[in-house]
Write an enzyme that holds these catalytic residues in place. Structure first.
Site, PDB file in Angstrom:
ATOM      1  CE  LYS A 121      -4.551  -1.784   0.967  1.00  0.00           C
ATOM      2  NZ  LYS A 121      -5.703  -1.480   1.484  1.00  0.00           N
ATOM      3  CE  LYS A 205      -6.279  -7.842  -2.634  1.00  0.00           C
ATOM      4  NZ  LYS A 205      -6.715  -7.901  -1.283  1.00  0.00           N
ATOM      5  CE  LYS A 208     -13.727  -4.023  -0.360  1.00  0.00           C
ATOM      6  NZ  LYS A 208     -12.785  -4.112   0.862  1.00  0.00           N
TER       7      LYS A 208
END
Ligand code: ATP
Ligand code: LTN
Length: 346
Positions: A121, A205, A208
Site C-alpha cells: 500500500k 489480486k 475493490k
C-alpha cells in the site's frame, strides 16, 4: 498451534471486511460465501464491517457511510442472517480501539514494517507520509479478533500474514503477562478461490480499490456488465488443458477456471474435465452465465435492502449491542491483567 492450545476456548468465528469500496467477486468467493457456510454449520459467527480500518487511507465521509451500508446489504443478501450471526460496524463497539491500544504496546514496530500489505500500500509512495494508522493496521486487526476470543478466522490468502501476526501478538501478551488469556487463532483459508485474480492481470489480486473497474466484477454489476467483463478478461489463445498442472504458467486461464469452480462449488479438476480441449470462446460464455446466475439474485436483494437505509442502520446497531456484550468483559479482564485501576461506579 495444536487444538490443545485452544482447548479452553469455545469455537467462535470472527472475520471482517473493509467498507472501502463496493465488494467484489473476490470478496464474495474468498470471504462472504464462506462466512455464510460457517454460519450455516452452526458455529457462533461474528462479522464486522471494519470502518476504522477503512480510514487508514483517505475515505470521503459520505461515501464511507454509503459503502458501509452497501457492504451490510451485501452480507445479508449473500445469506448472513443477522439474528443468527452478529453483524455490525466496528466503530460502534469502542472496545476495538481500546484493545488495539493495549496491543500497540505489545506488538513491535519492526513487525509492522514487515507486513507485505503495508509495503504494497506504500509502494511507489513516500511511506513516511502514510498514516500512522496504516502501519498499526494489523494490531487493530488482532484486537478485532482477540476481543471476542475468536478461535477461527475465515479469510482470503492475502490475510495469512496478518493472522500469523495476530498469533504472535496473542502469544507475546500471554507470555509477557504470564497468562493463558488470548487464544492462538486458527486461520481458515480454504476452497478454490482463496485468491481471485484481476481480470486484467492474472498476477494481481482482484481488489475493490484497483483503479480499473474492468479488473473486477462488483457485486452490484448487472448481467450485461458481468458478461462484458468476462468476455474482455485477459486470456491466452490455447485451449483448456486436461490437468491443473498444465495451467501453472497460465495465470489468467487458471484464474477463470478457479472462479468457475468456486461459483459452481466444484473442484477445479472437475471443471477441466468438462472443458478440456475447448477454447475461451466456449468457456467464457459458460462462466458468464454461471456468474450472472449466482450474482443476480444477490445484487437484486442488495438493491431492495439499500432502499431502506434506516433498517440497515438498525440491524447494525443491534449487532453492535450484541458484540459489545461479548467484548466488554474481555476488555475489562485485559485492562485488569495489564494493571489498570477499574474503580468507576457505573
Ligand atoms: P482492498 O483491495 O481495498 O485492500 P480488498 O478487496 O482486498 O480491499 P478487504 O476488505 O481487504 O478487501 O478483504 C476482505 C476479505 O476478502 C478478506 O478476507 C480478504 O482476504 C478477502 N479477499 C479480498 N480480495 C480477495 C480476492 N481477490 N480473492 C480472495 N479473497 C479476497
Ligand atoms: N485486514 C482484513 C480486514 C480485517 C479482518 C479483521 C479480517 C480487519 N479486521 C479481523 C479478519 C479478521 C482485510 O481483509 N483486508
Amino acid at each position: 498451534m495444536t487444538d490443545a492450545a485452544n482447548a479452553s476456548f469455545k469455537p467462535r468465528i470472527f472475520s471482517g471486511i473493509q467498507p472501502s469500496g463496493g465488494l467484489t467477486l473476490g470478496n464474495y468467493l474468498g470471504a462472504l460465501k464462506r462466512f455464510v457456510e460457517k454460519q450455516d454449520e452452526g458455529i457462533e459467527t461474528i462479522y464486522c464491517l471494519v470502518d476504522l480500518h477503512a480510514i487508514t487511507v483517505w475515505q470521503d465521509p459520505e461515501r464511507l457511510r454509503a459503502q458501509t451500508r452497501e457492504a451490510a446489504a451485501a452480507f445479508i443478501a449473500a445469506g448472513i442472517d443477522p439474528t443468527r450471526s452478529i453483524l455490525f460496524n466496528q466503530s460502534q463497539v469502542s472496545a476495538h480501539a481500546e484493545l488495539a491500544w493495549i496491543l500497540n504496546c505489545v506488538a513491535r514496530i519492526g513487525w509492522m514494517y514487515r507486513m507485505t500489505q503495508f509495503k504494497d500500500k506504500t509502494a511507489g509512495k513516500n511511506a513516511e507520509n502514510s498514516s500512522l494508522g496504516l502501519l498499526a493496521y494489523p494490531s487493530l486487526m488482532a484486537a478485532d479478533i482477540l476481543l471476542y476470543h475468536a478461535t477461527m478466522v475465515p479469510v482470503g490468502e492475502d490475510q495469512k500474514q496478518h493472522l500469523e501476526l495476530t498469533r504472535d501478538i496473542a502469544a507475546k501478551f500471554n507470555h509477557d503477562y504470564k497468562v493463558d488469556f488470548f487464544p492462538i487463532t486458527e486461520p481458515l483459508i480454504e476452497g478454490a478461490a482463496t485468491r481471485v485474480m484481476s481480470l486484467r492481470d492474472g498476477t494481481k489480486k482482484m481488489s475493490k480499490s484497483d483503479p480499473s473497474d474492468a479488473s473486477r466484477i462488483n457485486l452490484t454489476d448487472d448481467a450485461d456488465a458481468i458478461a462484458q467483463k468476462i468476455r474482455k478478461a485477459r486470456t491466452d489463445a490455447e485451449p483448456l488443458p486436461e490437468t491443473l498442472a498444465e495451467l501453472k504458467d497460465r495465470p489468467e486461464a487458471r484464474n477463470l477456471v478457479n472462479i468457475y469452480a468456486a461459483l459452481a462449488g466444484e473442484a477445479p479438476e472437475a471443471v477441466l474435465e468438462r472443458f478440456a480441449g475447448h477454447g475461451f470462446g466456449a468457456f467464457k460464455p459458460a462462466l458468464a452465465e454461471l456468474a450472472v446466475a449466482t450474482l443476480a439474485p444477490i445484487s437484486g436483494e442488495m438493491k431492495r435492502l439499500m432502499a431502506d437505509p434506516a433498517e440497515i442502520d438498525r440491524t447494525l446497531g443491534e449487532g453492535a449491542e450484541r458484540a459489545d456484550a461479548i467484548a466488554q468483559p474481555i476488555l475489562a479482564q485485559t485492562l485488569d491483567i495489564v494493571g489498570m485501576i477499574r474503580s468507576r461506579a457505573d
